[in-house]
Design a protein around this motif. Structure first.
Motif, PDB file in Angstrom:
ATOM      1  N   GLU A 102       0.991  -1.259   0.006  1.00 28.13           N
ATOM      2  CA  GLU A 102       0.115  -0.091   0.081  1.00 28.13           C
ATOM      3  C   GLU A 102       0.682   1.117  -0.015  1.00 28.13           C
ATOM      4  OE1 GLU A 102      -3.397   2.375  -0.017  1.00 28.13           O
ATOM      5  OE2 GLU A 102      -3.150   0.194  -0.268  1.00 28.13           O
ATOM      6  N   ALA A 103       1.905   1.131   0.675  1.00 30.42           N
ATOM      7  CA  ALA A 103       2.846   2.356   0.808  1.00 30.42           C
ATOM      8  C   ALA A 103       3.486   2.510  -0.573  1.00 30.42           C
ATOM      9  CB  ALA A 103       4.005   2.518   1.807  1.00 30.42           C
ATOM     10  N   MET A 104       3.983   1.403  -0.954  1.00 32.34           N
ATOM     11  CA  MET A 104       4.622   1.754  -2.465  1.00 32.34           C
ATOM     12  C   MET A 104       3.363   2.312  -3.422  1.00 32.34           C
ATOM     13  SD  MET A 104       6.687  -1.849  -2.834  1.00 32.34           S
ATOM     14  CE  MET A 104       8.212  -2.102  -1.733  1.00 32.34           C
ATOM     15  N   HIS A 105       2.339   1.808  -3.463  1.00 34.94           N
ATOM     16  CA  HIS A 105       1.272   2.123  -4.290  1.00 34.94           C
ATOM     17  C   HIS A 105       0.890   3.604  -4.333  1.00 34.94           C
ATOM     18  CE1 HIS A 105      -2.266   2.163  -6.739  1.00 34.94           C
ATOM     19  NE2 HIS A 105      -3.008   2.808  -5.722  1.00 34.94           N
ATOM     20  N   ARG A 106       0.835   4.145  -3.131  1.00 28.54           N
ATOM     21  CA  ARG A 106       0.362   5.478  -2.712  1.00 28.54           C
ATOM     22  C   ARG A 106       1.757   6.309  -3.369  1.00 28.54           C
ATOM     23  NH1 ARG A 106      -3.012   6.133   2.813  1.00 28.54           N
ATOM     24  NH2 ARG A 106      -4.239   4.440   2.803  1.00 28.54           N
ATOM     25  N   ILE A 107       3.070   5.789  -3.265  1.00 27.62           N
ATOM     26  CA  ILE A 107       4.012   6.554  -3.727  1.00 27.62           C
ATOM     27  C   ILE A 107       4.118   6.724  -5.299  1.00 27.62           C
ATOM     28  CG2 ILE A 107       6.382   6.749  -3.657  1.00 27.62           C
ATOM     29  CD1 ILE A 107       6.734   5.811  -0.816  1.00 27.62           C
ATOM     30  N   SER A 108       3.736   5.375  -5.709  1.00 23.70           N
ATOM     31  CA  SER A 108       3.743   5.622  -7.326  1.00 23.70           C
ATOM     32  C   SER A 108       3.057   6.362  -7.971  1.00 23.70           C
ATOM     33  CB  SER A 108       3.858   3.839  -7.688  1.00 23.70           C
ATOM     34  OG  SER A 108       2.455   3.319  -7.227  1.00 23.70           O
TER      35      SER A 108
END
Length: 538
Positions: A212-218
């Motif tokens: 989820e953190a990677m998705h929000r940053i991407s």
């Protein structure tokens, strides 16, 4: 050395490097434009081939270039064993034999060279070779590691983050020397190309939280990321809430403690702050001193901090409601004293408190923006002189000055600056509601704030965890802190993979060993002491 995976050019042949050094330089300089710190260094490679280096002098170490690149490349072929005249293998020969650089890549597309030069890399072009060598020579002067300015501690480490990402990651690696420590680095910002590092413990953190953190940053699509605060505003769940849902810290030890609990940390190149997610309400009122001190002292300090929180949020509203609507709640002597102090004040209590609170906020903001030497003097003048002058002029009563002073001191006791701002902002609607409806208005405002807190989430975790929903073992580090050896498991609301901190079958402290072994440890220590005393007597 790694070779970049280049995408095909839009028009075949137009974006690829040619065998002409002059043509490659012309195309590259057209893409880079005119800059005062752009350097093109022409030289003879091994005394026989025309070559050029292109770099920004403000981004690289020119001493390192002279010593580890120019010096070996300008040497005669006799100084290089195994020298080959084959230009097709020249780039790989230079990398494997001549230059003394740790990181480098090769590239055949011109469009990939300008972004690399802007990041601090050096591009080497050779006549007759349609391939460029990119060498990482980045070196930017930064301030040294020093004590954090916004998170002072009495007992604890004195090191804080700096603006350089590599230094910050080194501070984390130094404290978390584990093979499970993972760092994912990706660029953000179409113009700034700021490097963002996502840090987590692979064997502890919840994979869904990491994803989820990677998705929000991407999915962040912006032209610039200047500071970690930019990313915070893009990834938080409720941007309109006054309460922060992402914790920011400039302490590596605090970041490592969060990683060990199963959280995720985000660092940005150029920012001395790290973002920790998920962030819950109780985190913003905890400090490093709570854990470096013994648990009795840490619990007492935390309770005092919570009392200060209550002062900063509710004290002015309670004062206004009691003075305006419910004076019967005060003792008679105290009510008479307050009425005597307010005899010459021309404003209602709510207006009087609002004027003093606004004045204090203006003074606080002015103190922050002024130079440090002047700011300290201004704060003393504001509290002593201006407050006394307001009382003497009849603009405020003495009790109002005391209430506002206690409220301000309580807000200073809140460790997290962004959480303190939220409490300062919510103080004003509570004062207005108390001035309109008395204690009922204050209760309505408090209920609305609590409902809002219960509604909030941070990366899927309820904001008021572990209070609601809660488990007893998660309450061990909330209002008070139990001994470290009692906190054998990590917080359950983070859904971590490895929940164990301490083995459940072994005692956690020397006192526990004495209790479990029936005093045997104490007897052994006494016997050893007597034996040592006897040996000294002999």
């Amino acid at each position: 050395m790694q070779k970049q995976q280049s995408c095909p050019p839009s028009a075949p042949g137009t974006d690829s490097l040619s065998h002409s050094l002059t043509g490659n330089l012309k195309s590259l300089l057209n893409l880079l434009g005119q800059s005062g710190d752009l350097v093109v260094r022409d030289f003879l490679l091994f005394g026989k081939y025309q070559a050029s280096m292109v770099f920004f002098s403000s981004m690289v170490s020119q001493e390192q270039i002279q010593e580890h690149i120019l010096k070996p490349l300008m040497a005669r072929p006799s100084g290089h064993p195994g020298f080959t005249d084959n230009l097709a293998d020249m780039v790989h020969y230079i990398w494997n034999t001549a230059v003394q650089v740790t990181q480098g890549t090769t590239e055949q597309l011109i469009s990939f060279l300008p972004p690399a030069i802007v990041k601090g890399e050096l591009v080497l072009l050779i006549e007759g070779v349609n391939e460029a060598l990119l060498l990482d020579m980045r070196q930017i002067d930064m301030r040294g590691v020093e004590q954090p300015q916004t998170e002072q501690v009495i007992r604890g480490p004195r090191e804080g983050y700096v603006e350089k990402l590599e230094n910050n990651l080194a501070l984390l690696r130094y404290r978390l020397q584990s093979t499970d420590f993972r760092i994912e680095i990706s660029p953000l910002g179409t113009r700034t190309q700021s490097r963002v590092a996502l840090c987590y413990l692979d064997s502890v953190a919840d994979p869904q939280l990491v994803a989820e953190a990677m998705h929000r940053i991407s999915i962040i699509d912006t032209d610039s990321i200047i500071d970690a605060g930019y990313i915070e505003q893009f990834i938080e769940d409720q941007p309109l809430s006054p309460f922060p849902q992402v914790q920011s810290t400039e302490r590596p030890d605090k970041t490592v403690a969060a990683l060990l609990e199963g959280r995720v940390a985000i660092l940005v190149d150029g920012s001395p702050f790290a973002l920790v997610v998920p962030a819950l309400f109780n985190q913003f009122f905890q400090t490093v001193d709570d854990y470096t001190e013994r648990f009795i002292m840490g619990s007492l300090i935390r309770l005092i901090r919570l009392v200060a929180l209550s002062f900063s949020l509710f004290f002015p509203a309670i004062y206004v409601s009691v003075i305006s609507f419910n004076p019967e709640l005060m003792p008679t002597d105290f009510a008479v004293a307050i009425s005597g102090g307010r005899a010459g004040v021309p404003f209602p209590a709510v207006i009087e408190v609002l004027i003093m609170e606004v004045s204090m906020e203006v003074l606080r903001e002015a103190t922050i923006r002024l130079p440090q030497m002047i700011g300290g003097a201004l704060s003393i003048v504001g509290v002593l002189v201006i407050g006394q002058a307001a009382v003497a002029a009849g603009l405020a009563s003495p009790i109002t000055v005391v209430i506002v002073a206690l409220t301000t001191i309580g807000s200073f006791a809140t460790p997290a600056y962004n959480a303190a701002i939220a409490l300062r902002m919510l103080r004003f609607p509570l004062i207005i509601l108390a001035g309109m409806f008395g204690m009922y208005g204050g209760m309505i405002g408090t209920i609305l704030i609590i409902n809002h807190l219960l509604f909030l989430e941070s990366f899927g975790v309820p904001y008021m965890s572990p209070f609601i929903p809660g488990k007893w073992r998660d309450w061990k580090d909330t209002l008070v802190r139990v001994p470290l050896w009692w906190m054998r498991r990590r917080p359950s609301f983070l859904h971590i993979q490895d929940s164990s901190r301490l083995p459940a079958s072994t005692p956690g402290a020397y006192a526990d060993q004495i209790l479990q072994q029936g005093g045997e440890a104490d007897e052994h220590s006494k016997a050893d002491h007597n034996a040592a005393s006897g040996s000294r007597d002999q």
